[in-house]
Design an enzyme around this catalytic site. Structure first.
Site, PDB file in Angstrom:
ATOM      1  N   SER A 126     -65.171  26.738  26.038  1.00 27.90           N
ATOM      2  CA  SER A 126     -65.164  28.203  26.018  1.00 27.90           C
ATOM      3  C   SER A 126     -65.120  28.694  24.582  1.00 27.90           C
ATOM      4  O   SER A 126     -64.530  28.047  23.703  1.00 27.90           O
ATOM      5  CB  SER A 126     -63.919  28.689  26.760  1.00 27.90           C
ATOM      6  OG  SER A 126     -63.673  30.039  26.485  1.00 27.90           O
ATOM      7  N   ALA A 127     -65.690  29.868  24.372  1.00 33.89           N
ATOM      8  CA  ALA A 127     -65.616  30.490  23.048  1.00 33.89           C
ATOM      9  C   ALA A 127     -64.182  30.861  22.698  1.00 33.89           C
ATOM     10  O   ALA A 127     -63.896  31.201  21.547  1.00 33.89           O
ATOM     11  CB  ALA A 127     -66.496  31.730  23.015  1.00 33.89           C
ATOM     12  N   TYR A 150     -54.613  28.623  28.395  1.00 37.13           N
ATOM     13  CA  TYR A 150     -55.977  28.298  28.840  1.00 37.13           C
ATOM     14  C   TYR A 150     -56.818  27.825  27.653  1.00 37.13           C
ATOM     15  O   TYR A 150     -57.482  26.778  27.705  1.00 37.13           O
ATOM     16  CB  TYR A 150     -56.612  29.529  29.495  1.00 37.13           C
ATOM     17  CG  TYR A 150     -58.095  29.388  29.704  1.00 37.13           C
ATOM     18  CD1 TYR A 150     -58.584  28.520  30.676  1.00 37.13           C
ATOM     19  CD2 TYR A 150     -59.006  30.086  28.903  1.00 37.13           C
ATOM     20  CE1 TYR A 150     -59.951  28.356  30.851  1.00 37.13           C
ATOM     21  CE2 TYR A 150     -60.362  29.924  29.074  1.00 37.13           C
ATOM     22  CZ  TYR A 150     -60.831  29.065  30.044  1.00 37.13           C
ATOM     23  OH  TYR A 150     -62.174  28.895  30.207  1.00 37.13           O
ATOM     24  N   LYS A 154     -58.646  24.051  26.739  1.00 36.53           N
ATOM     25  CA  LYS A 154     -60.070  23.830  26.437  1.00 36.53           C
ATOM     26  C   LYS A 154     -60.210  23.118  25.079  1.00 36.53           C
ATOM     27  O   LYS A 154     -61.033  22.216  24.914  1.00 36.53           O
ATOM     28  CB  LYS A 154     -60.834  25.158  26.450  1.00 36.53           C
ATOM     29  CG  LYS A 154     -61.025  25.720  27.843  1.00 36.53           C
ATOM     30  CD  LYS A 154     -61.919  24.812  28.683  1.00 36.53           C
ATOM     31  CE  LYS A 154     -61.896  25.147  30.154  1.00 36.53           C
ATOM     32  NZ  LYS A 154     -62.649  24.212  30.995  1.00 36.53           N
TER      33      LYS A 154
HETATM   34  N1  UFG Z   1     -62.319  45.504  29.954  1.00 36.96           N
HETATM   35  C1  UFG Z   1     -62.062  46.801  30.375  1.00 36.96           C
HETATM   36  N2  UFG Z   1     -61.581  46.971  31.633  1.00 36.96           N
HETATM   37  C2  UFG Z   1     -61.352  45.945  32.503  1.00 36.96           C
HETATM   38  C3  UFG Z   1     -61.621  44.613  32.047  1.00 36.96           C
HETATM   39  C4  UFG Z   1     -62.103  44.437  30.769  1.00 36.96           C
HETATM   40  O1  UFG Z   1     -62.248  47.775  29.642  1.00 36.96           O
HETATM   41  O2  UFG Z   1     -60.901  46.169  33.645  1.00 36.96           O
HETATM   42  C5  UFG Z   1     -62.884  45.304  28.606  1.00 36.96           C
HETATM   43  C6  UFG Z   1     -62.009  44.458  27.686  1.00 36.96           C
HETATM   44  O3  UFG Z   1     -61.081  45.271  26.995  1.00 36.96           O
HETATM   45  C7  UFG Z   1     -63.054  43.822  26.773  1.00 36.96           C
HETATM   46  C8  UFG Z   1     -64.275  43.658  27.686  1.00 36.96           C
HETATM   47  O4  UFG Z   1     -64.077  44.564  28.758  1.00 36.96           O
HETATM   48  O5  UFG Z   1     -63.407  44.696  25.732  1.00 36.96           O
HETATM   49  C9  UFG Z   1     -64.426  42.248  28.251  1.00 36.96           C
HETATM   50  O6  UFG Z   1     -63.208  41.851  28.890  1.00 36.96           O
HETATM   51  P1  UFG Z   1     -63.165  40.567  29.829  1.00 36.96           P
HETATM   52  O7  UFG Z   1     -61.755  40.463  30.356  1.00 36.96           O
HETATM   53  O8  UFG Z   1     -64.275  40.602  30.821  1.00 36.96           O
HETATM   54  O9  UFG Z   1     -63.511  39.368  28.843  1.00 36.96           O
HETATM   55  P2  UFG Z   1     -62.738  38.836  27.550  1.00 36.96           P
HETATM   56  O10 UFG Z   1     -63.767  38.790  26.471  1.00 36.96           O
HETATM   57  O11 UFG Z   1     -61.499  39.574  27.272  1.00 36.96           O
HETATM   58  O12 UFG Z   1     -62.297  37.394  28.054  1.00 36.96           O
HETATM   59  C10 UFG Z   1     -63.258  36.374  28.036  1.00 36.96           C
HETATM   60  C11 UFG Z   1     -62.979  35.332  29.104  1.00 36.96           C
HETATM   61  C12 UFG Z   1     -61.746  34.556  28.826  1.00 36.96           C
HETATM   62  C13 UFG Z   1     -61.742  34.057  27.415  1.00 36.96           C
HETATM   63  C14 UFG Z   1     -61.968  35.197  26.464  1.00 36.96           C
HETATM   64  C15 UFG Z   1     -62.031  34.788  25.025  1.00 36.96           C
HETATM   65  O13 UFG Z   1     -62.867  35.932  30.361  1.00 36.96           O
HETATM   66  O14 UFG Z   1     -61.713  33.452  29.698  1.00 36.96           O
HETATM   67  O15 UFG Z   1     -63.205  35.807  26.782  1.00 36.96           O
HETATM   68  O16 UFG Z   1     -63.166  34.010  24.809  1.00 36.96           O
HETATM   69  F1  UFG Z   1     -60.552  33.481  27.130  1.00 36.96           F
END
Ligand code: UFG
Length: 339
Positions: A126-127, A150, A154
């Protein structure tokens, strides 16, 4: 390419899409999955998509005897390993369970592989293994770190594999660091289907679109990004699946071990995603802006040039494809449940 691939976690979200891509590329595939985070009907759906029976072992990677049995029952040529726990928030609450499944499970698998004389593995990383940075796009050479259990599992997984490889030069690995997977297969028969309230953006929007959740909470619109909302590198799950096939093809052709990013190199904001999903489902989706989520970064996207140069892999689908296929899947799934 030909050969028989053990696909652990093959009934899960990315695993099931990778199953389809592997079959299309000509591989025989054996799935090992404990269905802890997969629906029971996924194998039937894979049979409909591929038109061929699915070979399935219902087992946990922590069950050493069951893992060894798979290698006795089939002449496996290589492994694509997805089976793992993947919720960042949950990993902070039950770290030992995450380390057990993601690290001990991997060690069990590597030992069973070694004992069976199988030395090729494609690993789902994962990134999230990159240290926090403001230097985008992120290349594979960027500093590593972890901000959750998590992420730690990884990072440890990558190190366990490279450490094992150092002891025996028959090992070949493809370590794939992916960014934010989204979307579903064109058939609308498989897709992401979280059983609880989703943490991630696209499955959350999908549940708003089908009316299971009232509105999207946008976690902050005061980030230093063009529209103030968080920017991420969303990648279509079928592009990601095809990246696994390319990595495996390279190993099967005698290529060297590699560590590559699977991302698009482009960032999309929460508002971009909402607009694209609204186009896909044909109505403006409700949202409200709430405070920032702790630990979130403003912007995060990868540099995919190494995967292109080394594996000849490039994404073929854009954000609208991700949203349209997600909508096709989730609306059909939701109608099926209602009816
Ligand atoms: N977001 C919202 N509302 C929501 C959910 C997310 O505004 O209900 C925003 C977050 O603030 C972020 C973007 O949408 O700006 C993406 O959020 P995600 O939770 O979909 O994804 P992340 O980039 O935070 O997390 C992902 C993976 C994780 C990993 C992480 C870091 O889901 O497994 O990237 O690589 F750890």
């Amino acid at each position: 390419m030909s050969g028989t691939i053990l696909l652990t976690g093959g009934a899960g979200y990315i695993g099931s899409h990778t199953y389809v891509a592997l079959k299309r590329a000509g591989y025989e595939v054996v799935i090992l999955d404990n269905f802890a985070n997969a629906r029971d009907d996924v194998p039937d759906r894979l049979e409909v998509i591929t038109g061929a029976p699915v070979t399935l072992h219902r087992a946990d990677v922590l069950d050493k005897a069951a893992v060894a049995e798979v290698f006795r029952a089939h002449k496996i040529d290589a492994v694509v390993h997805f089976a793992a726990k993947k919720a960042v928030g949950e990993s902070q609450k039950i770290p030992l369970e995450y380390i057990e499944t993601n690290c001990t499970g991997l060690v069990n698998l590597l030992m069973a592989m070694r004992d069976a004389g199988v030395f090729k593995i494609v690993f789902s990383s994962s990134a999230t293994v990159y240290a926090e940075t403001e230097d985008w796009p992120i290349p594979e050479s960027a500093p590593l770190g972890y901000a959750s259990t998590y992420a730690l599992t990884k990072l440890m997984g990558e190190q366990i594999i490279t450490q094992a490889a150092g002891s025996d030069d028959r090992w070949r690995h493809g370590i794939l660091r992916y960014f934010n997977p989204a979307g579903a297969h064109d058939s609308a028969l498989i897709g992401e289907d979280p059983q609880d309230i989703p943490n991630n953006l696209m499955p959350y929007i999908a549940k708003v679109a089908v009316g299971e959740l009232p509105e999207l909470n946008i976690f902050g619109n005061d980030y230093p990004t063009p529209d103030g909302t968080g920017v991420r590198d969303y990648i279509h799950v079928m592009d990601l699946a095809e990246g696994h096939v390319k990595s495996l093809d390279a190993l099967m052709a005698g290529g060297d071990s590699h560590i590559v990013n699977l991302g698009t190199g482009k960032g999309y904001s929460v508002m971009d995603m909402l607009a694209s999903y609204s186009r896909a489902c044909g109505r403006d989706l409700p949202y409200k802006v709430t405070p920032r989520r702790a630990g979130d970064l403003a912007c995060y996207y990868g540099d995919p040039s190494k995967a292109r140069a080394l594996l000849g892999w490039e994404v073929a689908r854009d954000l609208d494809d991700m949203c349209q296929t997600s909508w096709n899947w989730i609306s059909r799934r939701s109608n099926m449940r209602a009816g």
